[in-house]
Design a protein around this motif. Structure first.
Motif, PDB file in Angstrom:
ATOM      1  N   HIS A 361      -2.590  -5.259  12.516  1.00 15.85           N
ATOM      2  CA  HIS A 361      -2.350  -3.848  12.815  1.00 15.85           C
ATOM      3  C   HIS A 361      -0.864  -3.548  13.007  1.00 15.85           C
ATOM      4  N   LYS A 362      -0.045  -4.598  13.208  1.00 16.08           N
ATOM      5  CA  LYS A 362       1.397  -4.403  13.371  1.00 16.08           C
ATOM      6  C   LYS A 362       2.126  -4.232  12.034  1.00 16.08           C
ATOM      7  N   ILE A 363       1.441  -4.545  10.925  1.00 16.46           N
ATOM      8  CA  ILE A 363       2.077  -4.452   9.615  1.00 16.46           C
ATOM      9  C   ILE A 363       2.442  -3.003   9.314  1.00 16.46           C
ATOM     10  N   ASP A 364       3.713  -2.769   8.949  1.00 20.28           N
ATOM     11  CA  ASP A 364       4.130  -1.420   8.566  1.00 20.28           C
ATOM     12  C   ASP A 364       4.623  -1.355   7.124  1.00 20.28           C
ATOM     13  N   THR A 365       4.687  -2.522   6.463  1.00 16.38           N
ATOM     14  CA  THR A 365       5.157  -2.592   5.083  1.00 16.38           C
ATOM     15  C   THR A 365       4.252  -3.514   4.288  1.00 16.38           C
ATOM     16  N   ILE A 366       3.839  -3.078   3.114  1.00 16.67           N
ATOM     17  CA  ILE A 366       3.021  -3.929   2.245  1.00 16.67           C
ATOM     18  C   ILE A 366       3.680  -4.001   0.869  1.00 16.67           C
ATOM     19  N   LEU A 367       3.882  -5.230   0.394  1.00 11.15           N
ATOM     20  CA  LEU A 367       4.387  -5.476  -0.952  1.00 11.15           C
ATOM     21  C   LEU A 367       3.210  -5.864  -1.836  1.00 11.15           C
ATOM     22  N   PHE A 368       3.087  -5.215  -2.975  1.00 14.98           N
ATOM     23  CA  PHE A 368       2.015  -5.503  -3.923  1.00 14.98           C
ATOM     24  C   PHE A 368       2.596  -6.218  -5.145  1.00 14.98           C
ATOM     25  N   ASP A 369       2.075  -7.391  -5.424  1.00 10.10           N
ATOM     26  CA  ASP A 369       2.358  -7.996  -6.720  1.00 10.10           C
ATOM     27  C   ASP A 369       1.639  -7.154  -7.767  1.00 10.10           C
ATOM     28  N   LEU A 511      -4.165   3.883   3.196  1.00 10.38           N
ATOM     29  CA  LEU A 511      -3.164   3.057   3.872  1.00 10.38           C
ATOM     30  C   LEU A 511      -2.160   3.935   4.612  1.00 10.38           C
ATOM     31  N   ARG A 512      -1.773   5.044   3.992  1.00  7.65           N
ATOM     32  CA  ARG A 512      -0.866   5.979   4.671  1.00  7.65           C
ATOM     33  C   ARG A 512      -1.501   6.495   5.952  1.00  7.65           C
ATOM     34  N   GLN A 513      -2.788   6.839   5.878  1.00  2.83           N
ATOM     35  CA  GLN A 513      -3.480   7.347   7.061  1.00  2.83           C
ATOM     36  C   GLN A 513      -3.590   6.280   8.146  1.00  2.83           C
ATOM     37  N   GLN A 514      -3.628   5.015   7.733  1.00  2.00           N
ATOM     38  CA  GLN A 514      -3.762   3.918   8.695  1.00  2.00           C
ATOM     39  C   GLN A 514      -2.421   3.474   9.273  1.00  2.00           C
ATOM     40  N   GLY A 515      -1.345   4.164   8.919  1.00  3.78           N
ATOM     41  CA  GLY A 515      -0.060   3.901   9.560  1.00  3.78           C
ATOM     42  C   GLY A 515       0.898   3.021   8.779  1.00  3.78           C
ATOM     43  N   ILE A 516       0.591   2.684   7.529  1.00  9.62           N
ATOM     44  CA  ILE A 516       1.524   1.904   6.725  1.00  9.62           C
ATOM     45  C   ILE A 516       2.648   2.834   6.274  1.00  9.62           C
ATOM     46  N   MET A 603     -12.769 -11.435  -1.044  1.00 11.71           N
ATOM     47  CA  MET A 603     -13.661 -12.244  -1.871  1.00 11.71           C
ATOM     48  C   MET A 603     -14.222 -11.493  -3.073  1.00 11.71           C
ATOM     49  N   ASP A 604     -14.442 -10.182  -2.945  1.00 10.10           N
ATOM     50  CA  ASP A 604     -15.062  -9.447  -4.040  1.00 10.10           C
ATOM     51  C   ASP A 604     -14.045  -8.885  -5.025  1.00 10.10           C
ATOM     52  N   GLY A 605     -12.754  -9.177  -4.809  1.00  9.20           N
ATOM     53  CA  GLY A 605     -11.734  -8.715  -5.733  1.00  9.20           C
ATOM     54  C   GLY A 605     -11.574  -7.208  -5.774  1.00  9.20           C
ATOM     55  N   ASP A 606     -11.935  -6.530  -4.684  1.00  7.67           N
ATOM     56  CA  ASP A 606     -11.883  -5.064  -4.629  1.00  7.67           C
ATOM     57  C   ASP A 606     -10.821  -4.649  -3.622  1.00  7.67           C
ATOM     58  N   LEU A 607      -9.875  -3.807  -4.056  1.00  5.63           N
ATOM     59  CA  LEU A 607      -8.797  -3.372  -3.169  1.00  5.63           C
ATOM     60  C   LEU A 607      -9.293  -2.546  -1.991  1.00  5.63           C
ATOM     61  N   ASN A 608     -10.469  -1.919  -2.103  1.00  2.00           N
ATOM     62  CA  ASN A 608     -10.999  -1.135  -0.983  1.00  2.00           C
ATOM     63  C   ASN A 608     -11.152  -1.979   0.274  1.00  2.00           C
ATOM     64  N   SER A 609     -11.327  -3.282   0.094  1.00  2.00           N
ATOM     65  CA  SER A 609     -11.484  -4.168   1.245  1.00  2.00           C
ATOM     66  C   SER A 609     -10.222  -4.226   2.095  1.00  2.00           C
ATOM     67  N   LEU A 610      -9.065  -3.871   1.510  1.00  2.43           N
ATOM     68  CA  LEU A 610      -7.820  -3.874   2.278  1.00  2.43           C
ATOM     69  C   LEU A 610      -7.886  -2.859   3.409  1.00  2.43           C
ATOM     70  N   ASN A 611      -8.425  -1.681   3.140  1.00  2.00           N
ATOM     71  CA  ASN A 611      -8.562  -0.674   4.193  1.00  2.00           C
ATOM     72  C   ASN A 611      -9.543  -1.130   5.266  1.00  2.00           C
ATOM     73  N   GLU A 612     -10.637  -1.746   4.850  1.00  2.00           N
ATOM     74  CA  GLU A 612     -11.598  -2.280   5.821  1.00  2.00           C
ATOM     75  C   GLU A 612     -10.949  -3.347   6.687  1.00  2.00           C
ATOM     76  N   LEU A 613     -10.108  -4.167   6.077  1.00  2.00           N
ATOM     77  CA  LEU A 613      -9.432  -5.243   6.802  1.00  2.00           C
ATOM     78  C   LEU A 613      -8.533  -4.687   7.902  1.00  2.00           C
ATOM     79  N   LEU A 614      -7.756  -3.671   7.586  1.00  2.00           N
ATOM     80  CA  LEU A 614      -6.875  -3.072   8.595  1.00  2.00           C
ATOM     81  C   LEU A 614      -7.683  -2.424   9.710  1.00  2.00           C
TER      82      LEU A 614
END
Length: 729
Positions: A361-369, A511-516, A603-614
């Motif tokens: 939850h402290k992450i404020d920056t995300i780099l995407f390959d 991600l913007r709404q979650q504070g990134i 595991m499912d290769g779906d980016l939507n899981s990133l929001n669930e993770l945060l």
């Protein structure tokens, strides 16, 4: 007071003396047997003796979890018996003697912990402090209250051990449904063998309702497979020839023949289970904070109790000791972390390190390959360009005719475009690959060449100026240009471009709404295509022409600006950057768990899981803070009870019990996550191109494929037949 406590210590000293003598006797017996059986010189015998007899050193064997649980239950029952006997002394006082015997017996493991702290750890910890309080309670002749305290201690230890055991059992139990025996195909025969005998390249048969016992590739048949234990995906996935399958998934309908690639502890499921069981070995920040406070408070509270005992009496002193925060945070923090990690897995997210989940939850920056993360690994045909007298349909048909039997990403993209356009590939008599460049096929006396510009140039074909312009434009855009020729003339070219994942824009908005605050792309592509993608997705920044080894420097530079950086990549090629980042996340899915360096794998290769993770990380943070509150609250209340409200010893114990029970309930609780967006049926079907041709019985093609992962492959194509289950038709 002195007699009762003294009797307890005398019994314990007697038990320890007996244990010591028994161990020394066993050592002497063992040494004697070794000396009798030894034919070595006296010097060797002395070395053996020195090794076996170590003064004042006790080696404790690790007790298996089942035995430890049984031991905890045993002492919980004996302490409960002590409590019951003390309660009945009002009816028949002699029962108090028996109750004292049960109490002292139940206190022996407690006193062992205290001895270990003082003699081995050389530390006055919370166990020592509480033991002093319990001894004062017993010495004050409050036997029933003392028995309650001892029972609550054993009950707490058993509850904690049971909770930890249950959590680990649930995690490991997700992957313990494999059959003991499996059916394999050997030649033309099918036989049943133990799963432990299955080796790489064996052909395993799995029918409808069966559990896939290995990792491998389907070489015959098709099936609807439930991959929920591995990926968290609720909907079954349709899989055909060429698709990968994983151990511990279930065949809902169909029958498949699997070529084994991994079995046993090499499977993805085993690697996942192993990672989960080690995920809570590290202490969270909240746990470290609570332990620090507990350690800092122990000696001052011991000094305070020493002052209070002669001035205020034993009862306020014991209540004061009971206000210590104790070991609760040492238990609640890992229990809460384990619960959230288990919950993450049920949503298709593998967390390898609980500390990362706590701090995410402290992450404020995300780099995407870029490649494979923001874009699909499979390209798509963006444009078909026809030259001279040819039209787009001709160019696409010739390319599909050449690529129809290949399985690399570019061939699949061309075949998909041909299928969407209703273009049918023709049959060809023969084919030939040139290493790294392209393919040549022969059809009715016509030579079709499909490949790179360099390939056609080496074949002696003149490249028109317009193709050179298209090549320059494609390079600037980051696209791939595939040329198609008929005989000695360039018929046209096909532009292949990366496909942005359909969920990316919605994920970024959330991600913007979650504070990134800062989102950026890191890509090995040149500037223009990277810039265009960043602008189209609303990114804050982009980095282009970046080599894998330079990605870590970007992470370090951003951290130097005071940012907390998360890196999302493929989990293998970005190892250095992932190690530098505050959190590393992989989107590669279940196939690379053993090699994946990321701390978290979707595991499912779906980016939507990133929001669930945060969201889950935020819930864990709040849960751990509540655990810290429940740890401190009983101490605050009991401090007031000691100096203001004049609590009895039993009242202070009940305060600890009630709030401790709420704390344990909180640690096992996870708030509801928002429902993930469901994939469409098309998303669930693997990219498999199935072509049915009236081909000869067997055709061998020596393929030097410029687009395949390994470059060269020998393909043997044979006709095969399978039945389509009714539920799929």
């Amino acid at each position: 007071m002195i007699i009762t406590v003294g009797l307890m210590f005398a019994v314990y000293l007697g038990v320890r003396y007996t244990e010591k003598r028994g161990k020394e006797g066993r050592r002497r017996t063992m040494n004697g047997k070794i000396r009798q059986a030894s034919a070595h010189a006296q010097q060797v015998e002395e070395r053996q003796d020195e090794t076996l007899i170590i003064p004042n050193q006790q080696v404790e064997e690790e007790i298996p979890s089942e035995e430890k649980l049984a031991e905890l239950i045993h002492y919980k029952i004996t302490s409960l018996a002590s409590m019951g006997l003390f309660a009945l002394t009002r009816l028949w006082p002699p029962l108090g003697v028996l109750g004292l015997g049960f109490y002292i017996y139940s206190a022996i493991p407690y006193m062992r912990d205290v001895e270990k702290s003082l003699t081995k750890d050389h530390k006055i910890n919370v166990d020592v402090l509480f033991f002093i309080g319990d001894s004062l309670t017993l010495g004050s002749r409050k036997y029933f209250t003392a028995a309650i305290g001892l029972y609550l201690m054993h009950w707490g230890k058993h509850s904690v051990a049971l909770a930890k055991n249950d959590s680990k059992t649930k995690l490991s139990g997700l992957f313990e449904n494999l059959p003991q025996k499996v059916w394999v195909q050997i030649g033309e025969e099918e036989m049943e063998i133990p799963l432990t005998d299955v080796k790489k390249n064996h052909l395993v048969i799995v029918d409808s309702g069966g559990v896939v016992p290995v990792d491998g590739t389907i070489i015959e048949g098709m099936a609807s497979i439930d991959q929920h234990p591995l990926t968290g995906e609720a909907q079954p996935v349709e899989k055909e020839v060429g698709a990968p399958v994983f151990a511990h998934t279930m065949v809902i309908t169909g029958r498949i023949l699997i070529r084994v690639e991994k079995s046993g502890d090499e499977t993805a499921a085993f690697q996942i289970g192993n990672a989960l069981l080690h995920a809570t070995e590290f202490k969270t920040g909240v746990q470290l904070k609570g332990e620090k406070w507990a350690d800092m408070a122990t000696l001052p509270m011991l000094a305070g109790a020493a002052i209070m005992l002669p001035t205020m009496g034993p009862v306020p002193t014991i209540v004061f000791i009971n206000s210590h925060i104790g070991n609760r945070i040492r238990v609640l923090a890992p229990m809460s972390t384990m619960t959230h990690i288990s919950h993450a897995l049920s949503h298709g997210i593998l967390v390898k390190d609980g500390r990362v989940l706590e701090n995410l939850h402290k992450i404020d920056t995300i780099l995407f390959d870029k490649t494979g993360t923001l874009t699909m690994e499979e390209p798509e045909v963006g444009k078909v360009i026809a030259l001279a007298s040819f039209n787009e349909t001709d160019v696409l048909a010739h390319a599909a005719t050449a690529e129809q039997r290949q399985n690399h990403p570019i061939a699949r993209a061309i075949m998909k475009k041909a299928q969407d356009a209703g273009v049918q590939p023709s049959q060809h008599q023969d084919s030939e690959y040139r290493i790294g460049y392209g393919i040549i096929v022969f059809r009715k006396g016509i030579v079709i060449r499909v490949g790179s510009m360099r390939f056609l140039e080496e074949e002696g074909i003149i490249i028109p100026e317009t193709v050179l312009q298209h090549q320059e434009w494609a390079y600037e855009q980051g696209y791939t240009l595939v040329l198609v020729s008929m005989d000695d003339q360039v018929a046209g070219c096909i532009v292949l471009q990366p496909t942005v994942r359909p969920e990316v824009r919605d994920v970024i908005a959330r991600l913007r709404q979650q504070g990134i605050k800062h989102l950026a792309i890191v890509s090995g592509d040149h500037r223009e295509p990277t810039r265009q993608l960043a602008e189209s997705l609303g990114m804050d920044d982009f980095f282009h022409d970046v080599l894998p080894q330079d990605k870590a420097d970007i992470v370090t530079a951003l951290q130097g600006q005071g940012r907390s950086v998360g890196f999302m990549g493929d989990g293998i090629n970005d190892t250095i950057a992932m190690k530098k980042a505050n959190a590393s996340i992989s989107l590669r899915g279940a196939t690379t768990i053993a090699m994946d360096m990321a701390e978290i794998v979707l595991m499912d290769g779906d980016l939507n899981s990133l929001n669930e993770l945060l969201e889950l990380s935020e819930k864990l943070r709040r849960n751990l803070n509540r655990a810290l509150m429940f740890t401190l609250a009983p101490g605050v209340i009991n401090l007031g009870g000691a100096f203001i409200f004049h609590f009895s010893i039993l009242t202070s114990m009940m305060v600890n019990l009630v709030l401790g029970s709420f704390a344990a309930w909180n640690a096992r609780r996870v708030g509801k996550l928002p429902e993930p967006k469901k994939k469409t049926t098309q998303d669930q079907i693997p990219h498999v191109q199935l072509t049915v041709n009236p081909a000869p019985a067997e055709l061998e093609v020596c393929a030097c494929n410029p687009f395949a992962e390994n470059g060269t492959s020998m393909l043997t194509l044979r006709p095969f037949f399978f039945r389509v289950p009714k539920i799929l038709t």
